[in-house]
Design a protein around this motif. Sequence first.
Motif, mmCIF file in Angstrom:
data_model
loop_
_atom_site.group_PDB
_atom_site.id
_atom_site.type_symbol
_atom_site.label_atom_id
_atom_site.label_comp_id
_atom_site.label_asym_id
_atom_site.label_seq_id
_atom_site.Cartn_x
_atom_site.Cartn_y
_atom_site.Cartn_z
ATOM 1 N N GLU A 136 0.789 -1.062 0.003
ATOM 2 C CA GLU A 136 0.095 -0.047 -0.056
ATOM 3 C C GLU A 136 1.181 0.978 -0.380
ATOM 4 O OE1 GLU A 136 -2.928 -0.209 3.240
ATOM 5 O OE2 GLU A 136 -3.241 2.339 2.535
ATOM 6 N N SER A 137 1.923 1.247 0.762
ATOM 7 C CA SER A 137 2.382 2.416 0.442
ATOM 8 C C SER A 137 4.047 2.577 -0.642
ATOM 9 C CB SER A 137 3.939 2.222 1.631
ATOM 10 O OG SER A 137 4.578 0.804 1.670
ATOM 11 N N GLN A 138 3.138 1.838 -1.907
ATOM 12 C CA GLN A 138 4.190 2.013 -3.385
ATOM 13 C C GLN A 138 3.277 2.726 -3.856
ATOM 14 O OE1 GLN A 138 5.622 -2.076 -2.908
ATOM 15 N NE2 GLN A 138 7.420 -0.665 -4.827
ATOM 16 N N LEU A 139 1.865 3.087 -3.384
ATOM 17 C CA LEU A 139 0.720 3.355 -4.654
ATOM 18 C C LEU A 139 -0.061 4.142 -3.969
ATOM 19 C CD1 LEU A 139 -1.267 -0.443 -4.714
ATOM 20 C CD2 LEU A 139 0.725 1.219 -6.561
ATOM 21 N N GLU A 140 0.034 5.794 -4.768
ATOM 22 C CA GLU A 140 -1.366 6.503 -4.768
ATOM 23 C C GLU A 140 -2.109 6.938 -5.556
ATOM 24 O OE1 GLU A 140 -0.628 11.354 -3.735
ATOM 25 O OE2 GLU A 140 1.089 10.024 -4.081
ATOM 26 N N ALA A 141 -2.954 7.059 -4.909
ATOM 27 C CA ALA A 141 -4.575 6.813 -6.076
ATOM 28 C C ALA A 141 -4.825 8.782 -6.356
ATOM 29 C CB ALA A 141 -5.141 6.379 -5.123
ATOM 30 N N ILE A 142 -4.860 9.305 -7.425
ATOM 31 C CA ILE A 142 -5.123 10.644 -7.687
ATOM 32 C C ILE A 142 -6.427 10.573 -8.249
ATOM 33 C CG2 ILE A 142 -2.998 11.272 -7.014
ATOM 34 C CD1 ILE A 142 -2.792 12.137 -9.010
ATOM 35 N N SER A 143 -7.061 11.905 -8.195
ATOM 36 C CA SER A 143 -8.178 12.202 -9.790
ATOM 37 C C SER A 143 -7.902 12.845 -10.081
ATOM 38 C CB SER A 143 -9.083 11.964 -9.411
ATOM 39 O OG SER A 143 -10.117 12.129 -10.424
ATOM 40 N N TYR A 144 -7.485 13.873 -11.954
ATOM 41 C CA TYR A 144 -7.832 14.195 -12.329
ATOM 42 C C TYR A 144 -8.791 14.905 -13.252
ATOM 43 C CZ TYR A 144 -2.540 14.505 -11.776
ATOM 44 O OH TYR A 144 -1.411 14.769 -11.622
ATOM 45 N N GLY A 145 -9.906 13.826 -13.066
ATOM 46 C CA GLY A 145 -11.203 14.109 -14.171
ATOM 47 C C GLY A 145 -11.297 14.433 -14.804
ATOM 48 N N LYS A 146 -11.949 15.304 -15.828
ATOM 49 C CA LYS A 146 -11.780 15.698 -17.215
ATOM 50 C C LYS A 146 -10.762 16.179 -17.679
ATOM 51 C CE LYS A 146 -15.239 19.058 -16.810
ATOM 52 N NZ LYS A 146 -16.661 18.922 -16.840
ATOM 53 N N GLU A 147 -9.805 16.885 -16.850
ATOM 54 C CA GLU A 147 -8.801 17.599 -16.990
ATOM 55 C C GLU A 147 -7.368 17.314 -18.048
ATOM 56 O OE1 GLU A 147 -9.623 21.047 -15.747
ATOM 57 O OE2 GLU A 147 -11.335 19.982 -15.431
ATOM 58 N N LYS A 148 -7.434 16.099 -17.570
ATOM 59 C CA LYS A 148 -5.837 16.142 -18.864
ATOM 60 C C LYS A 148 -6.270 14.573 -19.785
ATOM 61 C CE LYS A 148 -2.182 14.704 -16.428
ATOM 62 N NZ LYS A 148 -1.208 14.052 -16.190
ATOM 63 N N PRO A 149 -6.886 15.730 -20.639
ATOM 64 C CA PRO A 149 -7.262 14.545 -21.659
ATOM 65 C C PRO A 149 -6.907 13.961 -22.524
ATOM 66 C CG PRO A 149 -8.099 16.316 -21.993
ATOM 67 C CD PRO A 149 -7.043 16.691 -20.811
ATOM 68 N N LYS A 150 -6.638 12.998 -22.662
ATOM 69 C CA LYS A 150 -5.268 12.060 -23.807
ATOM 70 C C LYS A 150 -5.837 12.126 -24.970
ATOM 71 C CE LYS A 150 -3.093 7.605 -23.748
ATOM 72 N NZ LYS A 150 -2.915 6.466 -22.523
ATOM 73 N N ALA A 151 -7.383 12.255 -25.324
ATOM 74 C CA ALA A 151 -7.679 12.752 -27.109
ATOM 75 C C ALA A 151 -8.800 13.805 -26.910
ATOM 76 C CB ALA A 151 -8.482 11.218 -27.739
ATOM 77 N N GLN A 152 -8.182 14.367 -28.008
ATOM 78 C CA GLN A 152 -9.663 16.001 -28.029
ATOM 79 C C GLN A 152 -10.581 15.406 -28.599
ATOM 80 O OE1 GLN A 152 -8.700 18.577 -26.532
ATOM 81 N NE2 GLN A 152 -6.725 17.303 -25.702
ATOM 82 N N GLY A 153 -11.635 15.956 -28.278
ATOM 83 C CA GLY A 153 -12.881 16.262 -29.169
ATOM 84 C C GLY A 153 -13.998 14.892 -28.585
ATOM 85 N N THR A 154 -14.368 14.890 -28.973
ATOM 86 C CA THR A 154 -16.319 14.907 -28.756
ATOM 87 C C THR A 154 -16.045 13.739 -29.114
ATOM 88 O OG1 THR A 154 -17.861 16.196 -29.814
ATOM 89 C CG2 THR A 154 -16.527 17.305 -27.318
ATOM 90 N N SER A 155 -15.726 12.687 -30.007
ATOM 91 C CA SER A 155 -16.317 11.589 -30.294
ATOM 92 C C SER A 155 -16.029 10.164 -29.403
ATOM 93 C CB SER A 155 -15.173 11.395 -31.745
ATOM 94 O OG SER A 155 -14.059 11.273 -31.543
ATOM 95 N N GLU A 156 -16.667 9.066 -29.889
ATOM 96 C CA GLU A 156 -16.843 8.228 -28.768
ATOM 97 C C GLU A 156 -15.438 7.474 -28.284
ATOM 98 O OE1 GLU A 156 -17.446 5.734 -26.476
ATOM 99 O OE2 GLU A 156 -18.935 7.388 -26.480
ATOM 100 N N ALA A 157 -14.578 7.638 -29.830
ATOM 101 C CA ALA A 157 -13.671 7.025 -30.053
ATOM 102 C C ALA A 157 -12.574 7.565 -28.786
ATOM 103 C CB ALA A 157 -13.271 6.664 -30.967
#
Length: 170
Positions: A136-157
């Motif tokens: 457990e000490s090696q791991l951390e969970a954080i959330s960026y929500g929708k702030e760091k998209p990998k792909a741009q656009g609103t298509s389903e892909a």
Amino acid sequence: MLKRFLMAFAMVSLMAGCSSGVKLNKAPVENQNAGSMSTQGAQSAVAPVTANASTIEGQGPAGSHSVYFDFDKYVVKPEYQNVIENNANYLKMDPRRHAVVEGNTDDRGSAEYNLALGQKRAEAVVRSLELLGVKESQLEAISYGKEKPKAQGTSEAARAENRRADIAYR
């Protein structure tokens, strides 16, 4: 007349009190190098640092570090089991290694909802790693929500690409 004399005496006394005996243009100067020793040939008190393979890597294991999720879900799908296992084995080999699992969402939903969903996705991946023996000490969970998209656009892909948890090594 006496008043003028007292006023003049006070001014002269005040000016005499403000003057100092130190002549600024003849301030003493010390030669700081006169007693110094040469550093050539002297041993340093600083220990040398050598980088080993584990400090250079920092990128984590080869292969994918991303786990993708269905819309509005945070269940780790079986097809990402090999991604989880590969990263878990890497973390178990070096207990000093630390990973941050970053939960992400697509652009739909409010900011609060997406942050909460991203956190649940990150925590689901953390739990999967822990089940495979990562501390457990090696791991951390954080959330960026929708702030760091990998792909741009609103298509389903594009949206499917953004519904993920990334395992990042630091």
